[in-house]
Design a protein around this motif. Structure first.
Motif, PDB file in Angstrom:
ATOM      1  N   MET A   1       0.697  -1.035   0.058  1.00  0.00           N
ATOM      2  CA  MET A   1      -0.109  -0.144  -0.003  1.00  0.00           C
ATOM      3  C   MET A   1       0.802   1.362  -0.189  1.00  0.00           C
ATOM      4  O   MET A   1       0.396   2.250  -0.577  1.00  0.00           O
ATOM      5  N   ARG A   2       1.918   1.268   0.659  1.00  0.00           N
ATOM      6  CA  ARG A   2       2.718   2.253   0.858  1.00  0.00           C
ATOM      7  C   ARG A   2       3.480   2.721  -0.440  1.00  0.00           C
ATOM      8  O   ARG A   2       3.635   3.945  -0.873  1.00  0.00           O
ATOM      9  N   ALA A   3       3.499   1.727  -1.364  1.00  0.00           N
ATOM     10  CA  ALA A   3       4.229   1.998  -2.846  1.00  0.00           C
ATOM     11  C   ALA A   3       3.231   2.427  -3.772  1.00  0.00           C
ATOM     12  O   ALA A   3       3.381   2.683  -4.902  1.00  0.00           O
ATOM     13  N   GLY A   4       1.887   2.484  -3.395  1.00  0.00           N
ATOM     14  CA  GLY A   4       0.644   2.733  -4.180  1.00  0.00           C
ATOM     15  C   GLY A   4      -0.068   1.730  -4.766  1.00  0.00           C
ATOM     16  O   GLY A   4      -0.774   2.071  -5.560  1.00  0.00           O
ATOM     17  N   VAL A   5       0.276   0.654  -4.289  1.00  0.00           N
ATOM     18  CA  VAL A   5      -0.550  -0.561  -4.902  1.00  0.00           C
ATOM     19  C   VAL A   5      -1.925  -0.630  -4.260  1.00  0.00           C
ATOM     20  O   VAL A   5      -2.036  -0.529  -3.067  1.00  0.00           O
ATOM     21  N   ASP A   6      -2.799  -0.636  -5.165  1.00  0.00           N
ATOM     22  CA  ASP A   6      -4.499  -0.792  -4.850  1.00  0.00           C
ATOM     23  C   ASP A   6      -4.412  -2.045  -3.885  1.00  0.00           C
ATOM     24  O   ASP A   6      -3.925  -3.095  -4.041  1.00  0.00           O
ATOM     25  N   ILE A   7      -5.552  -1.841  -2.857  1.00  0.00           N
ATOM     26  CA  ILE A   7      -5.569  -2.815  -2.125  1.00  0.00           C
ATOM     27  C   ILE A   7      -6.377  -4.195  -2.655  1.00  0.00           C
ATOM     28  O   ILE A   7      -6.199  -5.126  -1.998  1.00  0.00           O
ATOM     29  N   ASN A   8      -6.914  -4.072  -3.662  1.00  0.00           N
ATOM     30  CA  ASN A   8      -7.543  -4.997  -4.299  1.00  0.00           C
ATOM     31  C   ASN A   8      -6.663  -5.926  -4.955  1.00  0.00           C
ATOM     32  O   ASN A   8      -6.852  -7.132  -5.192  1.00  0.00           O
ATOM     33  N   THR A   9      -5.517  -5.380  -5.381  1.00  0.00           N
ATOM     34  CA  THR A   9      -4.271  -5.971  -6.216  1.00  0.00           C
ATOM     35  C   THR A   9      -3.571  -6.776  -5.041  1.00  0.00           C
ATOM     36  O   THR A   9      -3.244  -7.990  -5.264  1.00  0.00           O
ATOM     37  N   ILE A  10      -3.377  -6.120  -3.971  1.00  0.00           N
ATOM     38  CA  ILE A  10      -2.821  -6.811  -2.749  1.00  0.00           C
ATOM     39  C   ILE A  10      -3.446  -8.110  -2.397  1.00  0.00           C
ATOM     40  O   ILE A  10      -3.250  -9.062  -2.140  1.00  0.00           O
ATOM     41  N   ARG A  11      -4.883  -7.935  -2.428  1.00  0.00           N
ATOM     42  CA  ARG A  11      -5.615  -9.108  -2.007  1.00  0.00           C
ATOM     43  C   ARG A  11      -5.329 -10.301  -2.946  1.00  0.00           C
ATOM     44  O   ARG A  11      -5.508 -11.560  -2.565  1.00  0.00           O
ATOM     45  N   ALA A  12      -5.362  -9.928  -4.419  1.00  0.00           N
ATOM     46  CA  ALA A  12      -5.229 -11.011  -5.354  1.00  0.00           C
ATOM     47  C   ALA A  12      -3.870 -11.644  -5.198  1.00  0.00           C
ATOM     48  O   ALA A  12      -3.687 -12.927  -5.099  1.00  0.00           O
ATOM     49  N   TRP A  13      -2.760 -10.631  -4.962  1.00  0.00           N
ATOM     50  CA  TRP A  13      -1.410 -11.403  -4.573  1.00  0.00           C
ATOM     51  C   TRP A  13      -1.453 -12.214  -3.561  1.00  0.00           C
ATOM     52  O   TRP A  13      -0.653 -13.399  -3.708  1.00  0.00           O
ATOM     53  N   LEU A  14      -2.183 -11.818  -2.459  1.00  0.00           N
ATOM     54  CA  LEU A  14      -2.133 -12.928  -1.210  1.00  0.00           C
ATOM     55  C   LEU A  14      -3.065 -13.941  -1.366  1.00  0.00           C
ATOM     56  O   LEU A  14      -3.147 -14.706  -0.328  1.00  0.00           O
ATOM     57  N   GLY A  15      -3.867 -14.136  -2.477  1.00  0.00           N
ATOM     58  CA  GLY A  15      -4.929 -15.160  -2.714  1.00  0.00           C
ATOM     59  C   GLY A  15      -5.904 -15.138  -1.700  1.00  0.00           C
ATOM     60  O   GLY A  15      -6.708 -16.242  -1.571  1.00  0.00           O
ATOM     61  N   HIS A  16      -6.134 -13.811  -1.152  1.00  0.00           N
ATOM     62  CA  HIS A  16      -7.551 -13.664  -0.296  1.00  0.00           C
ATOM     63  C   HIS A  16      -8.627 -13.590  -1.106  1.00  0.00           C
ATOM     64  O   HIS A  16      -8.911 -13.076  -2.313  1.00  0.00           O
ATOM     65  N   VAL A  17      -9.728 -14.334  -0.804  1.00  0.00           N
ATOM     66  CA  VAL A  17     -11.090 -14.156  -1.406  1.00  0.00           C
ATOM     67  C   VAL A  17     -11.858 -13.169  -1.225  1.00  0.00           C
ATOM     68  O   VAL A  17     -12.488 -12.364  -2.232  1.00  0.00           O
ATOM     69  N   SER A  18     -11.826 -12.488   0.023  1.00  0.00           N
ATOM     70  CA  SER A  18     -12.470 -11.250   0.481  1.00  0.00           C
ATOM     71  C   SER A  18     -11.266 -10.245   0.870  1.00  0.00           C
ATOM     72  O   SER A  18     -10.349 -10.439   1.435  1.00  0.00           O
ATOM     73  N   LEU A  19     -11.783  -8.871   0.584  1.00  0.00           N
ATOM     74  CA  LEU A  19     -11.098  -7.682   1.006  1.00  0.00           C
ATOM     75  C   LEU A  19     -11.187  -7.682   2.536  1.00  0.00           C
ATOM     76  O   LEU A  19     -10.219  -7.116   2.919  1.00  0.00           O
ATOM     77  N   ALA A  20     -12.009  -8.216   3.187  1.00  0.00           N
ATOM     78  CA  ALA A  20     -12.229  -8.122   4.569  1.00  0.00           C
ATOM     79  C   ALA A  20     -11.067  -8.881   5.053  1.00  0.00           C
ATOM     80  O   ALA A  20     -10.395  -8.430   5.968  1.00  0.00           O
ATOM     81  N   THR A  21     -10.445  -9.917   4.692  1.00  0.00           N
ATOM     82  CA  THR A  21      -9.369 -10.598   5.150  1.00  0.00           C
ATOM     83  C   THR A  21      -7.999  -9.800   4.959  1.00  0.00           C
ATOM     84  O   THR A  21      -7.230  -9.862   5.792  1.00  0.00           O
ATOM     85  N   THR A  22      -7.984  -9.163   3.739  1.00  0.00           N
ATOM     86  CA  THR A  22      -6.805  -8.320   3.720  1.00  0.00           C
ATOM     87  C   THR A  22      -6.852  -7.100   4.372  1.00  0.00           C
ATOM     88  O   THR A  22      -5.699  -6.823   4.908  1.00  0.00           O
ATOM     89  N   ASN A  23      -7.753  -6.646   4.683  1.00  0.00           N
ATOM     90  CA  ASN A  23      -7.899  -5.328   5.552  1.00  0.00           C
ATOM     91  C   ASN A  23      -7.682  -5.753   7.131  1.00  0.00           C
ATOM     92  O   ASN A  23      -7.119  -4.856   7.845  1.00  0.00           O
ATOM     93  N   VAL A  24      -7.453  -6.987   7.295  1.00  0.00           N
ATOM     94  CA  VAL A  24      -6.998  -7.447   8.626  1.00  0.00           C
ATOM     95  C   VAL A  24      -5.573  -7.030   8.939  1.00  0.00           C
ATOM     96  O   VAL A  24      -5.037  -6.582   9.946  1.00  0.00           O
ATOM     97  N   TYR A  25      -4.705  -7.223   7.763  1.00  0.00           N
ATOM     98  CA  TYR A  25      -3.489  -7.207   7.727  1.00  0.00           C
ATOM     99  C   TYR A  25      -3.046  -5.660   7.346  1.00  0.00           C
ATOM    100  O   TYR A  25      -1.914  -5.219   7.483  1.00  0.00           O
TER     101      TYR A  25
END
Length: 65
Positions: free
Chosen positions: A1-25
Motif C-alpha cells: 500500500m505504501r508503494a501505491g498498490v491498490d488494496i484489491n491488487t494486494i488481495r489478489a497477490w495474497l490469494g484472499h477471497v475477500s477484502l475483509a481478510t486483507t484489511n485485517v493485515y
C-alpha cells in the motif's frame, strides 16, 4: 500500500477471497493519510460562490460536529 498498490491488487497477490481478510493485515499510517488527502484537494481559481457559507444556522450546526 505504501508503494501505491491498490488494496484489491494486494488481495489478489495474497490469494484472499475477500477484502475483509486483507484489511485485517493492512494498516494506513499518517503519511499515507496525508497523501490521500492531498489528492482530494481542489485548486480554485478565484473565489467560487459558496452560498451555503452565508447560512448561519448551517454553519453553527457544522461547528458543533
Amino acid at each position: 500500500m505504501r508503494a501505491g498498490v491498490d488494496i484489491n491488487t494486494i488481495r489478489a497477490w495474497l490469494g484472499h477471497v475477500s477484502l475483509a481478510t486483507t484489511n485485517v493485515y493492512a494498516e494506513v499510517d499518517l503519511e499515507m493519510k496525508a497523501k490521500a488527502l492531498a489528492k482530494c484537494e481542489v485548486e480554485e481559481e478565484g473565489q467560487a460562490q459558496k452560498p451555503w457559507r452565508e447560512d448561519e444556522g448551517l454553519m453553527e450546526f457544522l461547528r458543533t460536529l
